[in-house]
Design an enzyme around this catalytic site. Structure first.
Site, PDB file in Angstrom:
ATOM      1  N   GLY A 197      59.846  69.619 -54.355  1.00 16.78           N
ATOM      2  CA  GLY A 197      61.281  69.586 -54.672  1.00 16.78           C
ATOM      3  C   GLY A 197      61.575  70.110 -56.067  1.00 16.78           C
ATOM      4  O   GLY A 197      60.755  69.979 -56.969  1.00 16.78           O
TER       5      GLY A 197
ATOM      6  N   THR B 124      57.756  66.165 -60.942  1.00 18.10           N
ATOM      7  CA  THR B 124      58.596  65.557 -59.907  1.00 18.10           C
ATOM      8  C   THR B 124      59.617  64.637 -60.561  1.00 18.10           C
ATOM      9  O   THR B 124      59.287  63.920 -61.503  1.00 18.10           O
ATOM     10  CB  THR B 124      57.810  64.748 -58.841  1.00 18.10           C
ATOM     11  OG1 THR B 124      58.754  64.008 -58.050  1.00 18.10           O
ATOM     12  CG2 THR B 124      56.818  63.757 -59.402  1.00 18.10           C
TER      13      THR B 124
ATOM     14  N   ASP C 284      60.673  62.202 -59.109  1.00 14.08           N
ATOM     15  CA  ASP C 284      60.362  60.858 -58.603  1.00 14.08           C
ATOM     16  C   ASP C 284      59.487  60.062 -59.571  1.00 14.08           C
ATOM     17  O   ASP C 284      59.426  58.833 -59.488  1.00 14.08           O
ATOM     18  CB  ASP C 284      59.658  60.949 -57.247  1.00 14.08           C
ATOM     19  CG  ASP C 284      60.566  61.487 -56.155  1.00 14.08           C
ATOM     20  OD1 ASP C 284      61.785  61.513 -56.372  1.00 14.08           O
ATOM     21  OD2 ASP C 284      60.056  61.889 -55.102  1.00 14.08           O
TER      22      ASP C 284
ATOM     23  N   MET D 169      67.917  59.399 -55.879  1.00 14.12           N
ATOM     24  CA  MET D 169      66.686  59.844 -55.191  1.00 14.12           C
ATOM     25  C   MET D 169      65.449  59.083 -55.665  1.00 14.12           C
ATOM     26  O   MET D 169      65.455  58.467 -56.736  1.00 14.12           O
ATOM     27  CB  MET D 169      66.468  61.331 -55.401  1.00 14.12           C
ATOM     28  CG  MET D 169      67.192  62.212 -54.419  1.00 14.12           C
ATOM     29  SD  MET D 169      66.740  63.936 -54.720  1.00 14.12           S
ATOM     30  CE  MET D 169      67.455  64.703 -53.269  1.00 14.12           C
ATOM     31  N   GLY D 170      64.392  59.256 -54.929  1.00 15.72           N
ATOM     32  CA  GLY D 170      63.121  58.586 -55.220  1.00 15.72           C
ATOM     33  C   GLY D 170      62.633  58.011 -53.912  1.00 15.72           C
ATOM     34  O   GLY D 170      63.197  57.028 -53.428  1.00 15.72           O
TER      35      GLY D 170
ATOM     36  N   GLN E 250      70.922  65.772 -59.033  1.00 13.06           N
ATOM     37  CA  GLN E 250      70.061  65.097 -60.014  1.00 13.06           C
ATOM     38  C   GLN E 250      68.751  65.854 -60.244  1.00 13.06           C
ATOM     39  O   GLN E 250      68.012  65.550 -61.156  1.00 13.06           O
ATOM     40  CB  GLN E 250      69.782  63.660 -59.575  1.00 13.06           C
ATOM     41  CG  GLN E 250      69.054  63.521 -58.266  1.00 13.06           C
ATOM     42  CD  GLN E 250      69.360  62.232 -57.536  1.00 13.06           C
ATOM     43  OE1 GLN E 250      69.017  61.170 -57.997  1.00 13.06           O
ATOM     44  NE2 GLN E 250      70.009  62.333 -56.387  1.00 13.06           N
TER      45      GLN E 250
END
Ligand code: F6P
Length: 405
Positions: free
Chosen positions: A11, A141, A143, A187-188, A293
């Site tokens: 991503g 990332t 995340d 997100m995550g 984001q």
């Protein structure tokens, strides 16, 4: 003389192109490195022999500066899972052929935990077949869920965007006299790092986010409603941060699954909005931050972008020192003054694993974030990018579409 190749995977983030610049700029300094190839769409470009000569694309220092501030992956990306070599060797032979044909002695893969699986498998295959091609992973990332490394490039900028947006949403939400609830979906996948980072607003005297729900804590509808009612008794406008990855009944989130078996998670905000509307009946709005984001470089963290470039450059030095199958990682030395060093870890220890929020970053009720977490997040969002703009809009570096096809 050797050539090198670099690819971007997974991503988008604000920092992947900065890591690409790190690899490129560092390679230019090394007399033994001749061509620098960029692989289009991650490892797929190596498989399909779709490489571009980076020196013909990045011509000036200004190009490098523009690329550094450009979000997403200028070379395109992929979510490609390499099969095990003993089950299907054809694709490995194809990769080895492209790399040897072009005299590529080092391959740099900028990506997340799935991409580090590729680094791990490829380096093992090359070693087994006595091919002298070094494979190094450069982390990224939003995340922030890679093991071993203190944090991942891309996370700091995403965290800064999320917190800033939450701040602005807070201002917007408190204007009316009526009670309201605003739910922000962040997100995550399975880890709540980005959602938790929205709580840095507490360090600025804000009471919002009043509730924070992360996947590390089990979620119940009853508990959620009780929390919301309690916060509504204290605040006119209740602001809630919720991770896309919290466990909710099947069917709430999109059922689509990618090559790594990851579900597309989207829809939790709307689901909670409906619950609040039906069960509490107040004004309620849900906001899904979605892809904004990942690519919000207008709010990029200078710390993040500088570190992303440094870790890319360190990857080149690592390969030249003879290492392979390694991932570059950050080790935090101190929060204040913030200090990190770059080290290496085995790709096998990072591939396909996830790092979760430590329990002491989450409050005992499991519905907000502690001050301990804030000291971790705070240094990562510091500093602004001095953006090059055009018509008042941040300028982006782009490769012509025909090259990418
Ligand atoms: O890159 C990580 C991530 O942004 C996750 O937070 C999110 O669930 C997922 O990627 C979305 O994937 P895609 O880019 O395939 O839509």
């Amino acid at each position: 003389m050797i050539n090198i190749a670099v690819a971007q995977s997974g991503g988008p983030t604000c920092a992947i192109n900065a890591s690409l610049v790190g690899v490129f700029r560092e390679s230019l300094k090394v007399p033994e490195i001749d061509a620098i190839f960029g692989s289009i769409n991650g490892i797929e470009g190596i498989i399909n022999n779709h490489l571009v000569d980076m020196k013909s694309i990045i011509n000036t220092n200004n190009d490098m500066e523009l690329l550094r501030q450009t979000p997403s992956t200028v070379l395109g990306s992929c979510r490609y899972k390499l099969p095990d070599a003993n089950e299907d060797e054809a694709v490995y032979r194809q990769i080895a052929e492209t790399l040897t044909q072009r005299n590529i002695g080092a391959f740099f893969y900028i990506g997340g935990n799935d991409s580090m699986d590729t680094v791990n498998k490829l380096s093992a295959y090359f070693a087994e077949h006595e091919l002298n091609i070094k494979v190094i992973g450069i982390p990224k990332t939003i995340d922030n869920d890679l093991c071993i490394t203190d944090h991942t490039p891309g996370f700091g900028s995403a965290a800064k965007y999320v917190a800033t947006t939450m701040h602005e949403i807070t201002r917007d939400s408190i204007v009316y006299s009526i009670p309201s609830v605003t739910i922000v979906e962040i997100m995550g996948r399975h880890a709540g790092w980005l959602t938790a980072s929205s709580a840095v607003l507490h360090a600025m005297g804000e009471t919002a986010p009043h509730l924070v729900y992360v996947p590390e804590v089990s979620f119940s509808e009853e508990g959620f409603l009780a929390d919301v009612r309690q916060e509504m008794s204290k605040h006119k406008a209740v602001i809630i941060a919720v991770s896309e990855g919290i466990a909710v009944p099947d069917g709430v989130q999109s059922g689509v699954v990618d090559n790594f078996g990851h579900k597309y998670l989207s829809g939790i905000g709307k689901y909670l909005e409906d619950i609040v509307r039906t069960k509490i009946g107040c004004k309620v709005r849900s906001i899904e931050l979605n892809v904004m984001q990942r690519c919000s470089s207008h709010l990029g963290s200078k710390t993040d972008i500088d570190e992303a470039e440094s870790i890319g450059a360190a990857g080149v030095r690592c390969a030249l020192s003879g290492e392979t199958g390694k991932v570059m990682v950050f080790r935090r030395v101190a929060d204040v003054p913030y200090t990190v060093v770059i080290e290496t870890a085995e790709a096998a220890d990072i591939a396909n694993r996830e790092k979760f929020l430590p329990r002491d970053y989450i409050n005992s009720a499991g519905n907000n974030i502690t001050d301990t977490a804030l000291s971790y997040f705070m240094p990562l969002i510091q500093g602004d990018l001095n953006l090059i703009t055009e018509n008042g809009i941040p300028k982006h570096f782009a490769i012509h579409e025909s090259v990418l096809r």
